[in-house]
Design an enzyme around this catalytic site. Sequence first.
Site, PDB file in Angstrom:
ATOM      1  N   LYS A 165       0.851  -1.190   0.000  1.00 26.97           N
ATOM      2  CA  LYS A 165       0.000   0.000   0.000  1.00 26.97           C
ATOM      3  C   LYS A 165       0.886   1.240   0.000  1.00 26.97           C
ATOM      4  CE  LYS A 165      -3.812  -0.141   2.398  1.00 26.97           C
ATOM      5  NZ  LYS A 165      -4.787  -0.232   3.523  1.00 26.97           N
ATOM      6  N   GLY A 184     -18.342  -0.595   5.235  1.00 25.36           N
ATOM      7  CA  GLY A 184     -18.713  -1.985   5.031  1.00 25.36           C
ATOM      8  C   GLY A 184     -17.719  -2.839   4.290  1.00 25.36           C
ATOM      9  N   LYS A 185     -16.758  -2.235   3.593  1.00 29.15           N
ATOM     10  CA  LYS A 185     -15.740  -3.015   2.899  1.00 29.15           C
ATOM     11  C   LYS A 185     -14.454  -3.098   3.711  1.00 29.15           C
ATOM     12  CE  LYS A 185     -15.436  -3.045  -1.533  1.00 29.15           C
ATOM     13  NZ  LYS A 185     -15.954  -4.428  -1.656  1.00 29.15           N
ATOM     14  N   ASN A 186     -14.454  -2.448   4.873  1.00 29.92           N
ATOM     15  CA  ASN A 186     -13.297  -2.533   5.755  1.00 29.92           C
ATOM     16  C   ASN A 186     -13.511  -3.517   6.891  1.00 29.92           C
ATOM     17  OD1 ASN A 186     -11.701  -0.835   4.297  1.00 29.92           O
ATOM     18  ND2 ASN A 186     -12.081   0.976   5.549  1.00 29.92           N
ATOM     19  N   ARG A 212      -1.370 -11.008   3.787  1.00 31.35           N
ATOM     20  CA  ARG A 212      -2.745 -11.404   3.508  1.00 31.35           C
ATOM     21  C   ARG A 212      -3.165 -12.562   4.412  1.00 31.35           C
ATOM     22  NH1 ARG A 212      -4.457 -10.982  -2.747  1.00 31.35           N
ATOM     23  NH2 ARG A 212      -6.349 -11.697  -1.708  1.00 31.35           N
ATOM     24  N   PHE A 213      -4.274 -12.395   5.109  1.00 33.90           N
ATOM     25  CA  PHE A 213      -4.760 -13.457   5.985  1.00 33.90           C
ATOM     26  C   PHE A 213      -5.563 -14.506   5.222  1.00 33.90           C
ATOM     27  CE2 PHE A 213      -7.250  -9.496   6.845  1.00 33.90           C
ATOM     28  CZ  PHE A 213      -8.372  -9.797   6.074  1.00 33.90           C
ATOM     29  N   ASP A 263     -13.508   6.195   8.734  1.00 41.19           N
ATOM     30  CA  ASP A 263     -13.794   5.549   7.451  1.00 41.19           C
ATOM     31  C   ASP A 263     -13.951   4.036   7.587  1.00 41.19           C
ATOM     32  OD1 ASP A 263     -14.269   6.030   4.701  1.00 41.19           O
ATOM     33  OD2 ASP A 263     -12.317   5.180   4.193  1.00 41.19           O
TER      34      ASP A 263
END
Length: 447
Positions: free
Chosen positions: A185, A318-320, A230-231, A315
């Site tokens: 990131k 719903g996608k976090n 990545r989990f 922030d």
Amino acid sequence: MTDKLDAYSLNVKFAENVIGELSLNKETGLPKLEYNHDWQQNGFAISPNLTLDNNHDNTVAYNFLDNALPEGKARLLLAERAGVSEKNVFSQIREIGGDLSGAVTFTTNGIEQNVNEADGPAFRLLTKDELESRLDTKEDIGLLTWDDKPRLSVAGVQDKLNVFINENDEIGFGDGTLCSTHILKFEKKHCLNLVLNEYFCMKLSAAVGLPTAEVEFIRFGKHPALIVHRFDRKYVSEKKQVYRRHVIDGCQALNLPRDFKYERNLGDNRDVQHIRDGVSLTKLFEFSRTMSSPAQSAQWLINWQLFNLIISNYDSHGKNVSLFWGKDNSSFTPAYDLVNIAMFPQFKHVLAMAMGDEFDPNDINAYQLADFAETCAIDKKLLARLLSNLTKKVLSTLTTESFIQTLIKTNDFSVEEQIYLCQLKDNIVSRAQHLDSQIAMISTIEV
């Protein structure tokens, strides 16, 4: 099957098994996902509303795929590369369906099978010099395409790159039996210290004992970057293979489009702010009661929301929030994308999801916390106890020198970066102290 028909269909695979077919309805422009008979008998619905009986509306498949694709500029670049509109999810899935989040992949079935696809492990090294050079020009050419192949497939608006990191800590791209194991990131333009901010918040979350994705801080020349483990991936070096674990995000769990990731799905303007059809805490808590361990899931969700309040992560949409999703188990994943938004005046300081009826983070007091508890059917004494535990852990961690000093020694931060870390710490301490002062009143308030 003819070439023309093949162009409008993809294999749906879980691990190495074909579990169904994704096809495109040319009249409606909507994708249709159908499981095969064996998977119907022995598998599981890959998302709650993509039911095994195949009796689901095509908009369900659209929402599932739409949420699996990138957002923002990366989405536009992906659509442009595919030569389609941004809403044409089927064609975009054709481009990057081999390395989406979770364990489900989408591959061409026959006539357009990529001749360059490797059956075994394939690794394309990315040197630090190459990454630094590309980051120097990312505002102009983006990070989507490498070697004429799209690589970015993680949902979100921040500049990200899916990468594979091997046992020698070499960064690159994995194909064949390999796929991405980490996410890089990068900072957005005009968002100085965004990476440093997220690194600090993620490390703080882990330090106070919350399940949190593992992160590292790295630099490519002048460009700071966050390495996120990545989990939903596990690399087994002896077999030269990456194993995938299936995950879905909050929008997929609730069968909502990506545009509904905020509770106020139409925005915060006065004429539409009363419309709250997007992802909300109420909906997430209601869904948590259907999961494998309802009590444990609810407690995870409470701690997640309270920690977001403490660090001023407005922030947390719903996608976090994501879930491990399988045949016999469903549970929340480790937390990710934790950022103190209060440190960035250029961002909107409005909660993604309301505490009760309150979206202004500066107005979260005992009453709003009690309203949150009642709205989400949470015991107020439990909420008060969890908030007390969390604020005490955060304050204890941040008021000792060892936490920040360890981060500084590990990463050799500059004087300016150290000053920023102290400012960030002070901001979080102040917020934690305020919330801690409200705890005693929560259980006494009738909403």
